[in-house]
Design a protein around this motif. Structure first.
Motif, PDB file in Angstrom:
ATOM      1  N   TRP A   1       7.519  28.085 -17.190  1.00 22.86           N
ATOM      2  CA  TRP A   1       8.320  29.101 -17.898  1.00 22.86           C
ATOM      3  C   TRP A   1       9.739  29.251 -17.362  1.00 22.86           C
ATOM      4  CZ3 TRP A   1       8.154  31.193 -22.429  1.00 22.86           C
ATOM      5  CH2 TRP A   1       8.846  32.372 -22.694  1.00 22.86           C
ATOM      6  N   THR A   2       9.916  29.224 -16.061  1.00 23.87           N
ATOM      7  CA  THR A   2      11.240  29.466 -15.484  1.00 23.87           C
ATOM      8  C   THR A   2      12.041  28.186 -15.247  1.00 23.87           C
ATOM      9  OG1 THR A   2      10.288  29.498 -13.259  1.00 23.87           O
ATOM     10  CG2 THR A   2      10.516  31.633 -14.387  1.00 23.87           C
ATOM     11  N   SER A   3      11.497  27.035 -15.611  1.00 22.19           N
ATOM     12  CA  SER A   3      12.230  25.782 -15.412  1.00 22.19           C
ATOM     13  C   SER A   3      13.388  25.695 -16.406  1.00 22.19           C
ATOM     14  CB  SER A   3      11.302  24.581 -15.598  1.00 22.19           C
ATOM     15  OG  SER A   3      11.005  24.397 -16.975  1.00 22.19           O
ATOM     16  N   PRO A   4      14.444  24.980 -16.046  1.00 23.24           N
ATOM     17  CA  PRO A   4      15.595  24.860 -16.951  1.00 23.24           C
ATOM     18  C   PRO A   4      15.213  24.294 -18.327  1.00 23.24           C
ATOM     19  CG  PRO A   4      16.195  24.099 -14.761  1.00 23.24           C
ATOM     20  CD  PRO A   4      14.701  24.354 -14.751  1.00 23.24           C
ATOM     21  N   ARG A   5      14.340  23.316 -18.356  1.00 18.71           N
ATOM     22  CA  ARG A   5      13.967  22.696 -19.636  1.00 18.71           C
ATOM     23  C   ARG A   5      13.228  23.687 -20.537  1.00 18.71           C
ATOM     24  NH1 ARG A   5      11.132  16.960 -21.086  1.00 18.71           N
ATOM     25  NH2 ARG A   5      10.705  17.534 -23.232  1.00 18.71           N
ATOM     26  N   THR A   6      12.253  24.406 -19.993  1.00 21.05           N
ATOM     27  CA  THR A   6      11.504  25.369 -20.796  1.00 21.05           C
ATOM     28  C   THR A   6      12.405  26.525 -21.211  1.00 21.05           C
ATOM     29  OG1 THR A   6       9.401  24.742 -19.779  1.00 21.05           O
ATOM     30  CG2 THR A   6       9.499  26.900 -20.835  1.00 21.05           C
ATOM     31  N   ARG A   7      13.265  26.962 -20.314  1.00 23.92           N
ATOM     32  CA  ARG A   7      14.210  28.028 -20.678  1.00 23.92           C
ATOM     33  C   ARG A   7      15.084  27.587 -21.844  1.00 23.92           C
ATOM     34  NH1 ARG A   7      15.972  28.157 -15.297  1.00 23.92           N
ATOM     35  NH2 ARG A   7      18.086  28.039 -16.113  1.00 23.92           N
ATOM     36  N   ALA A   8      15.485  26.324 -21.852  1.00 22.94           N
ATOM     37  CA  ALA A   8      16.306  25.802 -22.950  1.00 22.94           C
ATOM     38  C   ALA A   8      15.516  25.782 -24.260  1.00 22.94           C
ATOM     39  CB  ALA A   8      16.811  24.404 -22.611  1.00 22.94           C
ATOM     40  N   VAL A   9      14.256  25.388 -24.189  1.00 20.71           N
ATOM     41  CA  VAL A   9      13.410  25.369 -25.393  1.00 20.71           C
ATOM     42  C   VAL A   9      13.319  26.758 -26.010  1.00 20.71           C
ATOM     43  CG1 VAL A   9      11.036  25.082 -26.223  1.00 20.71           C
ATOM     44  CG2 VAL A   9      12.049  23.345 -24.729  1.00 20.71           C
ATOM     45  N   PHE A  10      13.156  27.774 -25.163  1.00 22.99           N
ATOM     46  CA  PHE A  10      12.991  29.144 -25.642  1.00 22.99           C
ATOM     47  C   PHE A  10      14.312  29.919 -25.717  1.00 22.99           C
ATOM     48  CE2 PHE A  10       8.688  28.039 -24.448  1.00 22.99           C
ATOM     49  CZ  PHE A  10       7.941  28.614 -25.471  1.00 22.99           C
ATOM     50  N   GLY A  11      15.424  29.267 -25.339  1.00 15.38           N
ATOM     51  CA  GLY A  11      16.735  29.901 -25.428  1.00 15.38           C
ATOM     52  C   GLY A  11      16.883  31.113 -24.521  1.00 15.38           C
ATOM     53  N   MET A  12      16.461  30.973 -23.254  1.00 17.92           N
ATOM     54  CA  MET A  12      16.494  32.103 -22.314  1.00 17.92           C
ATOM     55  C   MET A  12      17.375  31.807 -21.113  1.00 17.92           C
ATOM     56  SD  MET A  12      12.543  33.165 -21.879  1.00 17.92           S
ATOM     57  CE  MET A  12      12.159  31.547 -21.216  1.00 17.92           C
ATOM     58  N   THR A  13      17.904  32.870 -20.572  1.00 21.31           N
ATOM     59  CA  THR A  13      18.603  32.769 -19.293  1.00 21.31           C
ATOM     60  C   THR A  13      17.562  32.782 -18.179  1.00 21.31           C
ATOM     61  OG1 THR A  13      18.787  35.149 -18.964  1.00 21.31           O
ATOM     62  CG2 THR A  13      20.556  34.065 -20.227  1.00 21.31           C
ATOM     63  N   GLU A  14      18.007  32.467 -16.980  1.00 19.35           N
ATOM     64  CA  GLU A  14      17.098  32.510 -15.828  1.00 19.35           C
ATOM     65  C   GLU A  14      16.584  33.935 -15.602  1.00 19.35           C
ATOM     66  OE1 GLU A  14      16.858  31.075 -11.156  1.00 19.35           O
ATOM     67  OE2 GLU A  14      18.610  30.579 -12.368  1.00 19.35           O
ATOM     68  N   ASP A  15      17.452  34.908 -15.751  1.00 16.24           N
ATOM     69  CA  ASP A  15      17.038  36.306 -15.573  1.00 16.24           C
ATOM     70  C   ASP A  15      15.993  36.720 -16.614  1.00 16.24           C
ATOM     71  OD1 ASP A  15      18.630  36.700 -13.356  1.00 16.24           O
ATOM     72  OD2 ASP A  15      20.269  37.623 -14.500  1.00 16.24           O
ATOM     73  N   GLU A  16      16.204  36.323 -17.873  1.00 19.00           N
ATOM     74  CA  GLU A  16      15.230  36.649 -18.925  1.00 19.00           C
ATOM     75  C   GLU A  16      13.880  35.998 -18.633  1.00 19.00           C
ATOM     76  OE1 GLU A  16      18.009  37.116 -22.898  1.00 19.00           O
ATOM     77  OE2 GLU A  16      17.591  35.098 -22.143  1.00 19.00           O
ATOM     78  N   ALA A  17      13.905  34.763 -18.169  1.00 17.30           N
ATOM     79  CA  ALA A  17      12.661  34.066 -17.847  1.00 17.30           C
ATOM     80  C   ALA A  17      11.926  34.756 -16.707  1.00 17.30           C
ATOM     81  CB  ALA A  17      12.950  32.602 -17.495  1.00 17.30           C
ATOM     82  N   GLN A  18      12.666  35.165 -15.692  1.00 19.45           N
ATOM     83  CA  GLN A  18      12.033  35.859 -14.569  1.00 19.45           C
ATOM     84  C   GLN A  18      11.432  37.198 -15.013  1.00 19.45           C
ATOM     85  OE1 GLN A  18      11.253  34.807 -11.592  1.00 19.45           O
ATOM     86  NE2 GLN A  18      12.319  32.860 -11.801  1.00 19.45           N
ATOM     87  N   THR A  19      12.165  37.905 -15.873  1.00 14.13           N
ATOM     88  CA  THR A  19      11.710  39.214 -16.341  1.00 14.13           C
ATOM     89  C   THR A  19      10.455  39.102 -17.196  1.00 14.13           C
ATOM     90  OG1 THR A  19      13.962  40.048 -16.307  1.00 14.13           O
ATOM     91  CG2 THR A  19      12.395  41.258 -17.676  1.00 14.13           C
ATOM     92  N   THR A  20      10.343  38.028 -17.974  1.00 15.26           N
ATOM     93  CA  THR A  20       9.214  37.879 -18.905  1.00 15.26           C
ATOM     94  C   THR A  20       8.133  36.932 -18.391  1.00 15.26           C
ATOM     95  OG1 THR A  20      10.402  36.117 -20.072  1.00 15.26           O
ATOM     96  CG2 THR A  20      10.659  38.373 -20.924  1.00 15.26           C
ATOM     97  N   LYS A  21       8.219  36.528 -17.146  1.00 17.95           N
ATOM     98  CA  LYS A  21       7.302  35.528 -16.599  1.00 17.95           C
ATOM     99  C   LYS A  21       5.833  35.936 -16.713  1.00 17.95           C
ATOM    100  CE  LYS A  21       6.591  32.754 -12.453  1.00 17.95           C
ATOM    101  NZ  LYS A  21       7.085  32.450 -11.116  1.00 17.95           N
TER     102      LYS A  21
END
Length: 128
Positions: free
Chosen positions: A27-47
């Motif tokens: 979920w927090t990897s750059p590739r998955t974040r790109a797929v879901f259109g998220m920033t690192e902070d958004e990924a951490q918050t929704t992990k």
């Protein structure tokens, strides 16, 4: 036609297995974040939310695979019921995504296309 539907159901299960990996493992990897259109902070918050959601996708895939195996080994009624439960839930989730977030239409179509085809082919095959 039922066989084709079951094969497409397996493909839907594999796709949902991949979605599980993205949501629950990477979920927090750059590739998955790109797929879901998220920033690192958004990924951490929704992990934690994504981790849980990923398991829903995994379980739907497992139900579908168990159904396909059952259908191919002679327990057709049980197998098809499980397949319809699995791909039907996948399809319903795609519809919910489409209705609730129009900007996620592409993801909804990606998530729902295989389950829709599996449902239609299997239903037609059973009706014939």
């Amino acid at each position: 036609m039922v066989t084709a539907g079951l094969i497409v159901a397996l493909l839907a299960a594999l796709l949902h297995g991949y979605i599980f990996v993205m949501e629950s493992v990477t979920w927090t990897s750059p590739r998955t974040r790109a797929v879901f259109g998220m920033t690192e902070d958004e990924a951490q918050t929704t992990k934690l939310l994504a981790f849980n959601q990923g398991f829903y996708n995994l379980f739907l895939g497992i139900v579908t695979v168990v159904g396909v195996v059952a259908a191919f080994t002679g327990a057709t009624a049980v197998g098809v019921a499980l397949v319809f439960a699995g791909v039907g839930s996948m399809l319903a989730a795609a519809v919910v995504l489409l209705v609730s977030a129009r900007d996620k239409a592409r993801a909804a179509v990606t998530q729902g296309a295989l389950p829709l085809v599996a449902t239609v082919l299997t239903a037609i095959g059973l009706a014939l």
